[in-house]
Scaffold this motif. Structure first.
Motif, PDB file in Angstrom:
ATOM      1  N   PHE A 226       0.857  -1.196   0.000  1.00 14.53           N
ATOM      2  CA  PHE A 226       0.000   0.000   0.000  1.00 14.53           C
ATOM      3  C   PHE A 226       0.894   1.248   0.000  1.00 14.53           C
ATOM      4  O   PHE A 226       0.935   2.003   0.977  1.00 14.53           O
ATOM      5  N   PRO A 227       1.626   1.488  -1.082  1.00 10.38           N
ATOM      6  CA  PRO A 227       2.624   2.562  -1.104  1.00 10.38           C
ATOM      7  C   PRO A 227       2.054   3.967  -0.981  1.00 10.38           C
ATOM      8  O   PRO A 227       2.787   4.897  -0.627  1.00 10.38           O
ATOM      9  N   ASN A 228       0.766   4.144  -1.251  1.00  4.62           N
ATOM     10  CA  ASN A 228       0.158   5.474  -1.171  1.00  4.62           C
ATOM     11  C   ASN A 228      -0.489   5.755   0.180  1.00  4.62           C
ATOM     12  O   ASN A 228      -1.075   6.825   0.376  1.00  4.62           O
ATOM     13  N   VAL A 229      -0.389   4.814   1.086  1.00  4.02           N
ATOM     14  CA  VAL A 229      -1.009   4.965   2.411  1.00  4.02           C
ATOM     15  C   VAL A 229       0.033   5.484   3.393  1.00  4.02           C
ATOM     16  O   VAL A 229       1.061   4.833   3.611  1.00  4.02           O
ATOM     17  N   PRO A 230      -0.188   6.650   3.998  1.00  3.87           N
ATOM     18  CA  PRO A 230       0.800   7.203   4.935  1.00  3.87           C
ATOM     19  C   PRO A 230       0.887   6.378   6.210  1.00  3.87           C
ATOM     20  O   PRO A 230      -0.086   5.760   6.643  1.00  3.87           O
ATOM     21  N   THR A 231       2.075   6.375   6.811  1.00  2.00           N
ATOM     22  CA  THR A 231       2.271   5.676   8.081  1.00  2.00           C
ATOM     23  C   THR A 231       2.410   6.680   9.216  1.00  2.00           C
ATOM     24  O   THR A 231       2.764   7.851   8.987  1.00  2.00           O
TER      25      THR A 231
END
Length: 333
Positions: A226-231
């Motif tokens: 999920f590369p577009n999901v911020p952590t």
């Protein structure tokens, strides 16, 4: 005490092959056998034996209690230190060490053999909630189901409220993840944080269809799936908050990892590290993991030990500030 002190010396006087021949190795977990700790421990018991000199049987030993703390205390203070027990350590070992000075164990003292998988988590919103991004949660209140307020799944949304200006409201008291997802389907809550393994397997179809939408991750870095999901680590506003977030997300990085208790002779640590590295590329091991949809994200014992050492070297003033942040989050309404 004298007999316990003799154990490492006795083991050190023998080669691992001589010591292990005819002996069992206990694989300790601080949880019941039905969860992911039991899952990975059983994979170890079935596949590591052939790569350990003397080929000792590996036997699962469950010691649940206090969220893994009972087993951590036993492993650090009372377990045999002769190589006859390895521990699938609880992922919170470093967080507990740094956040609770009264802890009777120290993450730095465990001798890490290797990690089977991380334990990163992700926040999922139901389709009917209408929420598609974290920005939307800055504009309106969004409810998140949780089993309790002191869990990693509750702390994630609470941290985002503090660091990112979101308006999550945690509804605690559900018995488990299955109950929370039923509540999401009924519209009782808008979302929930779950392990990445859960999101990719049990909830995989719902995520792919858009019935569940990921909007934040609880991880050290962004999750490749999920590369577009911020952590959460992206929202620390100063050095103290960033230190807390790094310590908090250590639970995901440590994940499901094997370790020896403190004091086991170094030759035994090296032998088990080598056995672990051979196990994680074993064809039968990989086939069983794939058949059971068991996620794998291996890390060597050396790299995991270096990661733990890096965080344990956090300056004392940063640790004190992180403890204050943790306490403040626990006291939020």
């Amino acid at each position: 005490m004298a007999l316990a002190a003799l154990a490492p010396a006795t083991a050190a006087a023998q080669t691992p092959e001589t010591f292990y021949k005819g002996k069992d190795i206990k694989v300790l977990i601080g949880a019941g056998v039905g969860g992911t700790y039991g899952l990975y421990a059983q994979l170890a018991t079935r596949h590591m034996r052939q790569y350990i000199p003397g080929q000792p049987p590996l036997v699962l030993q469950a010691m649940p209690g206090a969220g893994g703390i009972v087993a951590l205390n036993y492993s650090a203070n009372a377990a045999p230190k002769d190589g006859s027990m390895i521990h699938l350590v609880h992922a919170e070992v470093l967080f507990e060490t740094l956040m609770k000075p009264e802890s009777k164990f120290n993450a730095r003292d465990f001798q890490y053999i290797g990690r089977f998988a991380d334990a990163d988590s992700i926040g999922l919103m139901s389709r009917q909630s209408g929420v598609r991004s974290l920005d939307e949660v800055r504009q309106k209140q969004v409810t998140m189901g949780s089993t309790g307020r002191d869990t990693a799944f509750a702390l994630g949304p609470l941290m985002l409220n503090r660091f990112a200006g979101t308006k999550f409201k945690v509804i605690a008291g559900y018995k488990g993840t299955a109950d929370i997802h039923i509540a999401m389907q009924r519209g009782e809550v808008d979302g929930a944080a779950v392990t990445l393994a859960n999101a990719l397997t049990l909830q995989g179809a719902a995520v792919k269809s858009g019935d569940l939408v990921p909007i934040f991750a609880i991880a050290e870095n962004r999750i490749p799936d999920f590369p577009n999901v911020p952590t959460v680590t992206e929202f620390g506003r100063d050095a103290n908050e960033k230190a807390f977030l790094d310590i908090y997300t250590s639970t995901g990085t440590i994940g499901r990892a094997l370790a020896f208790p403190p004091g086991v002779p170094k030759p035994f640590v090296q032998v088990l590290r080598e056995a672990f590295e051979k196990t994680i590329v074993d064809k039968e091991f990989l086939a069983e993991a794939q058949k059971s949809n068991t996620p794998l994200a291996p890390m060597s014992g050396e790299k995991l030990a270096a990661y733990v050492e890096k965080l344990m070297a956090t300056p004392p003033d940063r640790i004190a500030a992180a403890r204050k942040i943790n306490q403040d989050l626990m006291e939020e309404p």
